[in-house]
Design a protein around this motif. Structure first.
Motif, PDB file in Angstrom:
ATOM      1  N   LEU A   1       0.831  -1.204   0.000  1.00 45.67           N
ATOM      2  CA  LEU A   1       0.000   0.000   0.000  1.00 45.67           C
ATOM      3  C   LEU A   1       0.870   1.260   0.000  1.00 45.67           C
ATOM      4  N   ALA A   2       1.866   1.295   0.885  1.00 41.70           N
ATOM      5  CA  ALA A   2       2.724   2.484   0.973  1.00 41.70           C
ATOM      6  C   ALA A   2       3.520   2.674  -0.318  1.00 41.70           C
ATOM      7  N   TYR A   3       4.000   1.574  -0.892  1.00 43.85           N
ATOM      8  CA  TYR A   3       4.762   1.658  -2.144  1.00 43.85           C
ATOM      9  C   TYR A   3       3.848   2.101  -3.281  1.00 43.85           C
ATOM     10  N   GLY A   4       2.641   1.520  -3.320  1.00 46.36           N
ATOM     11  CA  GLY A   4       1.698   1.925  -4.356  1.00 46.36           C
ATOM     12  C   GLY A   4       1.355   3.399  -4.269  1.00 46.36           C
ATOM     13  N   ALA A   5       1.164   3.901  -3.041  1.00 39.09           N
ATOM     14  CA  ALA A   5       0.861   5.314  -2.861  1.00 39.09           C
ATOM     15  C   ALA A   5       2.049   6.173  -3.319  1.00 39.09           C
ATOM     16  N   TRP A   6       3.282   5.721  -3.017  1.00 41.55           N
ATOM     17  CA  TRP A   6       4.476   6.460  -3.459  1.00 41.55           C
ATOM     18  C   TRP A   6       4.556   6.499  -4.987  1.00 41.55           C
ATOM     19  N   LEU A   7       4.283   5.357  -5.626  1.00 40.18           N
ATOM     20  CA  LEU A   7       4.323   5.296  -7.097  1.00 40.18           C
ATOM     21  C   LEU A   7       3.262   6.215  -7.699  1.00 40.18           C
ATOM     22  N   ARG A   8       2.069   6.250  -7.109  1.00 40.49           N
ATOM     23  CA  ARG A   8       1.022   7.118  -7.634  1.00 40.49           C
ATOM     24  C   ARG A   8       1.440   8.582  -7.548  1.00 40.49           C
ATOM     25  N   ARG A   9       2.027   8.946  -6.371  1.00 41.12           N
ATOM     26  CA  ARG A   9       2.430  10.355  -6.213  1.00 41.12           C
ATOM     27  C   ARG A   9       3.533  10.727  -7.206  1.00 41.12           C
ATOM     28  N   HIS A  10       4.294   9.723  -7.644  1.00 41.03           N
ATOM     29  CA  HIS A  10       5.352   9.988  -8.621  1.00 41.03           C
ATOM     30  C   HIS A  10       4.879   9.683 -10.047  1.00 41.03           C
ATOM     31  N   ARG A  11       3.545   9.651 -10.227  1.00 36.00           N
ATOM     32  CA  ARG A  11       2.893   9.566 -11.539  1.00 36.00           C
ATOM     33  C   ARG A  11       3.232   8.270 -12.286  1.00 36.00           C
ATOM     34  N   ARG A  12       3.493   7.227 -11.570  1.00 40.31           N
ATOM     35  CA  ARG A  12       3.705   5.919 -12.201  1.00 40.31           C
ATOM     36  C   ARG A  12       2.446   5.083 -11.920  1.00 40.31           C
ATOM     37  N   ARG A  13       1.365   5.499 -12.570  1.00 41.17           N
ATOM     38  CA  ARG A  13       0.052   4.984 -12.209  1.00 41.17           C
ATOM     39  C   ARG A  13      -0.103   3.498 -12.502  1.00 41.17           C
ATOM     40  N   SER A  14       0.422   3.019 -13.575  1.00 41.34           N
ATOM     41  CA  SER A  14       0.285   1.601 -13.919  1.00 41.34           C
ATOM     42  C   SER A  14       0.982   0.726 -12.880  1.00 41.34           C
ATOM     43  N   ASP A  15       2.207   1.111 -12.534  1.00 35.94           N
ATOM     44  CA  ASP A  15       2.932   0.365 -11.489  1.00 35.94           C
ATOM     45  C   ASP A  15       2.192   0.456 -10.148  1.00 35.94           C
ATOM     46  N   ALA A  16       1.652   1.659  -9.891  1.00 37.07           N
ATOM     47  CA  ALA A  16       0.945   1.866  -8.621  1.00 37.07           C
ATOM     48  C   ALA A  16      -0.265   0.959  -8.511  1.00 37.07           C
ATOM     49  N   ARG A  17      -1.047   0.841  -9.606  1.00 35.64           N
ATOM     50  CA  ARG A  17      -2.265   0.017  -9.548  1.00 35.64           C
ATOM     51  C   ARG A  17      -1.941  -1.434  -9.222  1.00 35.64           C
ATOM     52  N   ALA A  18      -0.854  -1.954  -9.780  1.00 32.11           N
ATOM     53  CA  ALA A  18      -0.489  -3.345  -9.500  1.00 32.11           C
ATOM     54  C   ALA A  18      -0.223  -3.544  -8.006  1.00 32.11           C
ATOM     55  N   ARG A  19       0.502  -2.605  -7.407  1.00 25.81           N
ATOM     56  CA  ARG A  19       0.799  -2.713  -5.972  1.00 25.81           C
ATOM     57  C   ARG A  19      -0.460  -2.530  -5.129  1.00 25.81           C
ATOM     58  N   LEU A  20      -1.273  -1.577  -5.509  1.00 26.74           N
ATOM     59  CA  LEU A  20      -2.470  -1.280  -4.722  1.00 26.74           C
ATOM     60  C   LEU A  20      -3.485  -2.419  -4.797  1.00 26.74           C
ATOM     61  N   HIS A  21      -3.608  -3.050  -5.966  1.00 25.85           N
ATOM     62  CA  HIS A  21      -4.505  -4.209  -6.063  1.00 25.85           C
ATOM     63  C   HIS A  21      -3.988  -5.366  -5.212  1.00 25.85           C
ATOM     64  N   ALA A  22      -2.683  -5.567  -5.192  1.00 27.54           N
ATOM     65  CA  ALA A  22      -2.114  -6.623  -4.347  1.00 27.54           C
ATOM     66  C   ALA A  22      -2.423  -6.342  -2.878  1.00 27.54           C
ATOM     67  N   ALA A  23      -2.288  -5.064  -2.481  1.00 28.66           N
ATOM     68  CA  ALA A  23      -2.597  -4.691  -1.102  1.00 28.66           C
ATOM     69  C   ALA A  23      -4.073  -4.899  -0.804  1.00 28.66           C
ATOM     70  N   LEU A  24      -4.929  -4.469  -1.735  1.00 29.29           N
ATOM     71  CA  LEU A  24      -6.372  -4.597  -1.530  1.00 29.29           C
ATOM     72  C   LEU A  24      -6.775  -6.049  -1.354  1.00 29.29           C
ATOM     73  N   GLU A  25      -6.254  -6.921  -2.192  1.00 32.70           N
ATOM     74  CA  GLU A  25      -6.595  -8.345  -2.081  1.00 32.70           C
ATOM     75  C   GLU A  25      -6.142  -8.921  -0.740  1.00 32.70           C
ATOM     76  N   ALA A  26      -4.945  -8.546  -0.300  1.00 27.18           N
ATOM     77  CA  ALA A  26      -4.440  -9.064   0.974  1.00 27.18           C
ATOM     78  C   ALA A  26      -5.277  -8.532   2.133  1.00 27.18           C
ATOM     79  N   PHE A  27      -5.592  -7.241   2.138  1.00 25.05           N
ATOM     80  CA  PHE A  27      -6.401  -6.677   3.223  1.00 25.05           C
ATOM     81  C   PHE A  27      -7.784  -7.322   3.256  1.00 25.05           C
ATOM     82  N   ASP A  28      -8.337  -7.559   2.077  1.00 21.79           N
ATOM     83  CA  ASP A  28      -9.651  -8.183   2.009  1.00 21.79           C
ATOM     84  C   ASP A  28      -9.605  -9.598   2.576  1.00 21.79           C
TER      85      ASP A  28
END
Length: 856
Positions: free
Chosen positions: A734-761
């Motif tokens: 989640l933290a890495y995905g948020a960092w990637l999003r803030r640095h405008r690497r949205r595609s990379d960010a989504r992959a990390r954020l989806h992995a986080a979302l699935e694990a949290f769920d």
């Protein structure tokens, strides 16, 4: 015919019907004053179930010091079934029944054996178990009974217990309080007795709705003692009737009352020394005061026995008890009568009571041990002997789960002696009481004060225990004091080093303790954060305790184990361990265990009401509340709580040290980089010294947040691959995905954020799934989708079902599972029957294919 008991009769009938039709077990405690009709209801139930298996026991005041006297009375008709029980249970029950030596049996193994035996008795159809006058059961039988009936579920056993108002308070059993009869029902009781209207009214007034009083006053006329309680008026009426009997009859009633158990041969033998025989009972039998059947003689009601005994002069009672002692063939009965006949301190009788206490200890009747030692102390002829025996009583009663009484005995003993060795023993008892009450600081101080006067082995154990209590309560000075006096103890020396933040010294010593095994290995592994090793060690210890039936050792073991599956993401396993720890703590007389783990799980789920309902004040609960604050955006509150926790005494243990990462994140959110930097530096030093991959990964995540750089995130994720803390791994994603999003690497960010979302769920970390979805929306993913992971099947199971399923998947039989989980085999089968459809399987064979956590 019973009057005014329709509600109670219907409740009993419903229990019996449920047992017959559905195989379900049920228990009902019938509570009320003497003469209120408890025995009558039990008789009615027995008559209703005359064609079914019935076991019955009646408590006798005279047998309260006879270890397992009540259990013997109940189980003697089915004693041949004992040998078919699992080994430790059979051993414990044989010892309880006096059929074998049981010096090594666990006192709760008797209750487990009773549970299995009751289930076996009901195997061919419902069984009814009746307990009358439970207030007079010996403590060992009472404890076994409560342990068993609390675990009844699907055996087809119905247990009805009759007890006076003050008995079994807080037992947790379903209750029915028997109240006085309404006037209309009381009048029906008196119908057909040829009483005038004036007499009927006087009887109604004085009996006040008590059924026994109605019967007695209706037969003999009201007593005119209206200022007394009803039971006392009935007692007075019985005394008056007894006083009108011939002197030989009164004498034989006194002998019967003093004997107490209804053992006819003992009564006849003692009566012969007074030239009395059974013919002298004729008048009492005609008046239905006593009944003689086979080798038993019984009073129709306990109040008649009380009237026969209390109405006799003290000197005469003493003579009778001496005669009964001379007539007794059983040593327990002999010493009981000798004690009752003692007119003052008597060392010979005290020694006999002490020997009886040790015989009770051999049968694991710990509560009876305490009672006998207390009696022996009262009859001791000098202060030292009295102190020694009170010390033994205090030790026993503490083991039996009564810390308040243990403290009273220990204080009284301490006031009688100046012997430093004995005072050291008493200090151990008093320290255990203090620790059980949550006052580890005073417990440690007491042990440290007296350890130097104890025998060498005892002294070492006292110092180690003092260190453990001091660590738990944050008394760092006492931890260091114990370590300096022990010298070469790796575990305690390691704890002492941690109190000064010397992680490079302390954590390797704990790692050595874990590697060497031994009694401190589990606690060392938990403090160190060596999750898999802690789980293996605790599971092995718990399995051994289950296999041997050592139930008393499990509450603390399970409570210490529960945080490990929590960290490993095994939510259902953590809930099962915490729930079982709490249930066993209740049964063993200990304070609640497992609350901190349930609080942590509530924090992960975002269940604030459940978290707030958990006991507060300890570091682990405070850390859980801070975690919830962080996930809900209450960053100021999180920092405030975490600064208290991480400057507190428990900051060096892994369960709290992990909260340093929470403090880093919360502090950065409120622009307090100084706080975040300090927390990250301490966590990094701790992580490096511990060698735990998860800790190094979390420290790197914090470094990435502080430095706003990518490399530490990548390194952290690599370390997460080699550790098993999925919640921490998801937070890094989640933290890495948020960092990637803030640095405008949205595609990379989504992959990390989806992995986080699935694990949290998957972990049911509801607030954190919300944070992951919020980041996805911020990255332009419109309506953030729900996680794609399938429901976790194991989460559909109750904690009890999960435990049963895990063991069944290993190929363990229902009978063996029952022995390990302290259930009956039929309850195990019931849990499997309920679990199969939840898991989408139809047999035990299918369970082996499921991803089940290791059972504890």
């Amino acid at each position: 015919m019973l009057y005014g008991r329709d509600t109670e009769q219907q409740r009993i009938a419903d229990l019996l019907e449920d047992a017959r039709d559905n195989g379900r077990s049920g228990v009902l405690l019938l509570r009320g004053e003497a003469g209120i009709g408890k025995s009558a209801l039990l008789d009615w139930a027995a008559h209703t179930c005359a064609h079914e298996r019935i076991l019955r026991v009646t408590g006798y005041e005279a047998e309260q010091n006879i270890a397992f006297g009540g259990l013997n009375q109940m189980l003697w008709p089915v004693r041949e079934r004992v040998n078919a029980l699992p080994g430790p249970q059979a051993e414990a029950l044989r010892a309880a029944l006096g059929l074998a030596d049981g010096a090594n049996s666990d006192r709760f193994g008797v209750g487990l054996g009773l549970l299995t035996l009751l289930a076996d008795v009901a195997d061919g159809g419902p069984a009814l178990f009746l307990v009358d006058d439970a207030q007079w059961l010996d403590a060992a039988s009472r404890d076994a009974l409560l342990f068993a009936v609390r675990r009844l579920a699907a055996e087809g056993v119905v247990v009805l217990i009759g007890a006076r108002d003050e008995a079994l308070l807080g037992s947790g059993l379903p209750e029915a309080e028997l109240t006085r009869l309404e006037t209309c029902d009381a009048v029906r009781v008196l119908e057909g007795r040829d009483l005038t209207a004036d007499v009927v009214q006087r009887v109604l007034d004085e009996a006040a709705g008590n059924p026994l009083a109605l019967l007695e006053f209706g037969a003999a006329g009201p007593g005119g003692a209206g200022v007394l309680p009803v039971a006392d008026r009935v007692l007075a009426a019985f005394r008056a009737r007894i006083s009108a009997l011939p002197e030989p009859t009164r004498e034989l009633l006194l002998i019967t009352a003093a004997e107490g158990r209804g053992h006819l041969p003992s009564v006849v033998h003692a009566a012969a020394s007074f030239d009395l025989g059974l013919d002298d009972l004729t008048d009492a039998e005609r008046q239905h005061m006593v009944e003689v059947t086979g080798t038993a003689i019984r009073f129709r009601h306990p109040l008649i026995r009380a009237a026969a005994y209390q109405g006799a002069p003290t000197a005469r009672r003493i003579v009778v008890h001496r005669a009964l002692a001379a007539a007794a063939t059983d040593p327990e009965c002999r010493v009981r009568h000798r004690a009752a006949a003692a007119m003052g301190p008597d060392e010979d009788v005290a020694a006999d009571l002490q020997a009886a206490a040790e015989r009770a200890r051999d049968r694991s009747a710990i509560a009876v041990v305490a009672r006998l030692y207390r009696q022996a102390a009262a009859l001791s002829t000098d202060d030292r002997s009295r102190a020694v025996r009170l010390t033994a009583a205090a030790d026993a009663v503490l083991t039996a789960g009564s810390p308040d009484r243990a403290e009273d005995d220990a204080r009284e003993a301490a006031s009688l002696t100046s012997d430093p060795v004995l005072l050291a023993r008493l200090a151990s008892v008093r320290a255990a009481v203090l620790a059980e009450r949550g006052d580890g600081r005073r417990a440690a101080a007491l042990l440290l004060t007296h350890a130097g006067h104890a025998e060498p082995d005892d002294s070492r154990n006292m110092l180690r225990t003092a260190a453990a209590h001091a660590w738990t309560d944050g008394d760092t000075a006492s931890v260091r004091d114990a370590a300096s006096r022990l010298g070469d103890d790796a575990f305690v020396t390691g704890l002492a080093a941690l109190t000064t933040e010397d992680y490079a010294t302390g954590l390797p010593l704990l790692a050595r303790t874990v590697h060497d095994g031994g009694p401190d290995a589990v606690q060392a592994a938990v403090i160190l954060g060596a999750d898999e090793r802690a789980l293996d060690l605790a599971t092995a210890e718990a399995s051994r305790a289950r296999r041997l039936g050592r139930i008393g050792a499990l509450p603390d073991l399970l409570a210490s184990l529960a945080p490990v599956p929590t960290a490993l993401g095994l939510r259902a396993a953590a809930e099962a361990s915490a729930a079982e720890a709490a249930a066993l703590a209740r049964d063993t007389g200990l304070r609640h265990r497992g609350a901190a783990v349930l609080g942590r799980l509530a924090a992960l789920s975002g269940d604030e009401p459940a978290l707030l309902a958990a006991p507060h004040g300890d570091a682990f609960t405070s850390a859980s509340r801070a975690l919830l604050d962080l996930s809900l955006g209450r960053h100021d509150d999180a920092v405030r709580r975490l600064e208290d926790v991480l400057h507190g005494p428990h900051r060096h243990a892994a369960p709290v040290m992990a909260s340093s990462a929470d403090l880093v994140e919360a502090a950065l959110r409120i622009d307090r980089p100084d706080v975040a930097t300090t927390a990250q530096a301490r966590l990094a030093r701790w992580a490096d010294a511990s060698g735990q991959p998860w800790a190094r990964a979390v420290a790197l995540r914090c470094q990435a947040l502080l430095d706003d750089t990518e490399a530490p995130f990548v390194q952290a994720l690599d370390l997460h691959e080699r550790s098993s803390r999925p919640f921490e791994a998801a937070r890094t994603e989640l933290a890495y995905g948020a960092w990637l999003r803030r640095h405008r690497r949205r595609s990379d960010a989504r992959a990390r954020l989806h992995a986080a979302l699935e694990a949290f769920d998957r972990l049911r970390a509801v607030p954190w799934t919300g944070l992951a979805r919020a980041e996805l929306r911020a990255g332009g993913e419109g309506a953030a989708p729900a996680a794609a992971s399938a429901p976790v099947l194991l989460d559909r199971l109750t904690p009890q079902e999960l435990q049963v399923v895990r063991l069944a998947a290993e190929g363990i039989s229902s009978r063996e599972i029952a022995a390990q989980l302290f259930l009956s085999p039929r309850t195990v089968e019931y849990h499997l029957y309920k679990a199969y459809p939840k898991l989408g399987v139809s047999s035990r064979r299918d369970l082996a294919r499921l991803p089940l956590p290791t059972p504890a």
